[in-house]
Design a protein around this motif. Sequence first.
Motif, PDB file in Angstrom:
ATOM      1  N   VAL A 254      52.794 -29.355 -98.425  1.00  0.00           N
ATOM      2  CA  VAL A 254      51.726 -30.344 -98.279  1.00  0.00           C
ATOM      3  C   VAL A 254      50.411 -29.599 -98.354  1.00  0.00           C
ATOM      4  N   LYS A 255      49.326 -30.346 -98.546  1.00  0.00           N
ATOM      5  CA  LYS A 255      48.007 -29.699 -98.642  1.00  0.00           C
ATOM      6  C   LYS A 255      46.948 -30.588 -98.008  1.00  0.00           C
ATOM      7  N   ALA A 256      45.793 -30.013 -97.771  1.00  0.00           N
ATOM      8  CA  ALA A 256      44.682 -30.768 -97.195  1.00  0.00           C
ATOM      9  C   ALA A 256      44.365 -31.971 -98.076  1.00  0.00           C
ATOM     10  N   GLY A 257      44.151 -33.100 -97.439  1.00  0.00           N
ATOM     11  CA  GLY A 257      43.866 -34.341 -98.158  1.00  0.00           C
ATOM     12  C   GLY A 257      45.071 -35.233 -98.335  1.00  0.00           C
ATOM     13  N   ASP A 258      46.286 -34.691 -98.120  1.00  0.00           N
ATOM     14  CA  ASP A 258      47.493 -35.510 -98.231  1.00  0.00           C
ATOM     15  C   ASP A 258      47.513 -36.565 -97.128  1.00  0.00           C
ATOM     16  N   GLN A 259      48.108 -37.704 -97.462  1.00  0.00           N
ATOM     17  CA  GLN A 259      48.227 -38.794 -96.499  1.00  0.00           C
ATOM     18  C   GLN A 259      49.558 -38.691 -95.759  1.00  0.00           C
ATOM     19  N   ILE A 260      49.492 -38.794 -94.435  1.00  0.00           N
ATOM     20  CA  ILE A 260      50.664 -38.742 -93.576  1.00  0.00           C
ATOM     21  C   ILE A 260      50.808 -40.090 -92.876  1.00  0.00           C
ATOM     22  N   LYS A 261      52.019 -40.650 -92.913  1.00  0.00           N
ATOM     23  CA  LYS A 261      52.287 -41.953 -92.290  1.00  0.00           C
ATOM     24  C   LYS A 261      53.221 -41.759 -91.104  1.00  0.00           C
ATOM     25  N   PHE A 306      58.901 -37.571 -87.463  1.00  0.00           N
ATOM     26  CA  PHE A 306      58.190 -38.848 -87.451  1.00  0.00           C
ATOM     27  C   PHE A 306      56.894 -38.825 -88.255  1.00  0.00           C
ATOM     28  N   ALA A 307      56.578 -37.692 -88.884  1.00  0.00           N
ATOM     29  CA  ALA A 307      55.434 -37.613 -89.793  1.00  0.00           C
ATOM     30  C   ALA A 307      55.960 -37.678 -91.229  1.00  0.00           C
ATOM     31  N   ILE A 308      55.581 -38.726 -91.954  1.00  0.00           N
ATOM     32  CA  ILE A 308      56.095 -38.975 -93.301  1.00  0.00           C
ATOM     33  C   ILE A 308      55.012 -38.668 -94.338  1.00  0.00           C
ATOM     34  N   ASP A 309      55.353 -37.832 -95.315  1.00  0.00           N
ATOM     35  CA  ASP A 309      54.454 -37.543 -96.430  1.00  0.00           C
ATOM     36  C   ASP A 309      54.434 -38.754 -97.356  1.00  0.00           C
ATOM     37  N   VAL A 310      53.276 -39.401 -97.491  1.00  0.00           N
ATOM     38  CA  VAL A 310      53.187 -40.658 -98.232  1.00  0.00           C
ATOM     39  C   VAL A 310      53.583 -40.482 -99.695  1.00  0.00           C
ATOM     40  N   THR A 312      55.709 -38.536-101.190  1.00  0.00           N
ATOM     41  CA  THR A 312      57.141 -38.366-101.470  1.00  0.00           C
ATOM     42  C   THR A 312      58.008 -39.349-100.699  1.00  0.00           C
ATOM     43  N   GLY A 313      57.460 -39.927 -99.622  1.00  0.00           N
ATOM     44  CA  GLY A 313      58.243 -40.818 -98.772  1.00  0.00           C
ATOM     45  C   GLY A 313      59.220 -40.082 -97.878  1.00  0.00           C
ATOM     46  N   LYS A 314      59.117 -38.749 -97.841  1.00  0.00           N
ATOM     47  CA  LYS A 314      60.027 -37.945 -97.025  1.00  0.00           C
ATOM     48  C   LYS A 314      59.301 -37.421 -95.783  1.00  0.00           C
ATOM     49  N   SER A 315      60.083 -37.180 -94.743  1.00  0.00           N
ATOM     50  CA  SER A 315      59.488 -36.605 -93.532  1.00  0.00           C
ATOM     51  C   SER A 315      59.166 -35.135 -93.776  1.00  0.00           C
ATOM     52  N   LEU A 316      58.235 -34.614 -92.983  1.00  0.00           N
ATOM     53  CA  LEU A 316      57.914 -33.198 -93.106  1.00  0.00           C
ATOM     54  C   LEU A 316      59.123 -32.342 -92.769  1.00  0.00           C
ATOM     55  N   SER A 317      59.993 -32.838 -91.898  1.00  0.00           N
ATOM     56  CA  SER A 317      61.221 -32.131 -91.568  1.00  0.00           C
ATOM     57  C   SER A 317      62.131 -32.025 -92.787  1.00  0.00           C
ATOM     58  N   GLU A 318      62.257 -33.115 -93.538  1.00  0.00           N
ATOM     59  CA  GLU A 318      63.084 -33.098 -94.744  1.00  0.00           C
ATOM     60  C   GLU A 318      62.506 -32.166 -95.799  1.00  0.00           C
ATOM     61  N   LEU A 319      61.188 -32.229 -95.995  1.00  0.00           N
ATOM     62  CA  LEU A 319      60.545 -31.371 -96.988  1.00  0.00           C
ATOM     63  C   LEU A 319      60.685 -29.900 -96.594  1.00  0.00           C
TER      64      LEU A 319
END
Length: 329
Positions: A254-261, A306-310, A312-319
């Motif tokens: 991930v990088k700065a500016g990415d949206q987290i849901k 519980f933090a989802i990378d918008v 990719t739709g995947k959690s940071l744990s999955e990534l």
Amino acid sequence: MYIVENGIPKKIEETTFSDLNMKESDLEEMLRQNVDMLCEEEVSMIIVGQQVRNEKNGRSDLTAIDNDGNIVLIEIKRDKKDIEHRKEAFEFQAIRYAANCASIKEIDELIQNVFAPYVEKHKDEFHSKYDRSLTSIEIAQREVKSFISANGNPQFNRKQRIMLVASDFDDQTLSAVAWLNSNNVDISCYQVLPLQMENKTLIDIKKILPLEDYDDYYVKIANSTVTSYSKRESSDITKRSLPKIEKLMEWEIVKAGDQIKAKNKDDTATLMSDGKVKINKTNEITTMQQWLKPLYGWPSIQTYVFAIDVKTGKSLSELRAEYMESHQE
């Protein structure tokens, strides 16, 4: 030890809770309200009991449930002398409580006998989240079942975990805990060390057991070679954790500016270059943990689950897991 404030070094000195006139009950209340102090960012946990009495009239300090559906016993001693002066070993006391909890097979049994009395005792804390017309049992049912559901409906209480907390540990306790861990008993030691800086009290928390290698903590017959943790083992040994957000950004996951849901929520935030997030609704800048906790109403939350990378739709744990698996040597 020193800390630099505004370019001025200020000395930090170790102290004890007894010197600070803090009772064991004060430490218990601090951890009850801030159990995330013991959980880092990889565990979701809610407190469901305090001073729970067992059939033999013993009382466990704090009882919790974690994201795996396990009952967690948190046993607290203020200082090392409190451990050494006990008639019953610190770790054995906790094991007895864990054995009692092992008999709890159904969530409703936990709710009726443990969680509902806890809610009744601290009902004002739950009224910000639940209607005042609900009974303590109804609040407990909603709280624990919502927590279990949000964490993937794990099987309830398959095993029990024990967390021992003190400002320092005696060699016998460390040796016993190391042996229990090597025999698949899930028991941990956390050092909660009070520090003094001018008129401020700081708290340093480290997980000191389990370690990668337990041999250092086995008490040798007639000639102990145990190194007391008060001698401050290196952080590489005392703290095991998965890569955090700074490493994920370094790896360009991930990088700065990415949206987290927030998982299953409408709330979003923007990732900042320092690993913090800016909450899109309020523009407040905070850590992901501090953003997510109030959304779910839990004192500790698995940040990366519980933090989802918008994008990719995947959690940071999955990534994180995918990257680590693909880069294994």
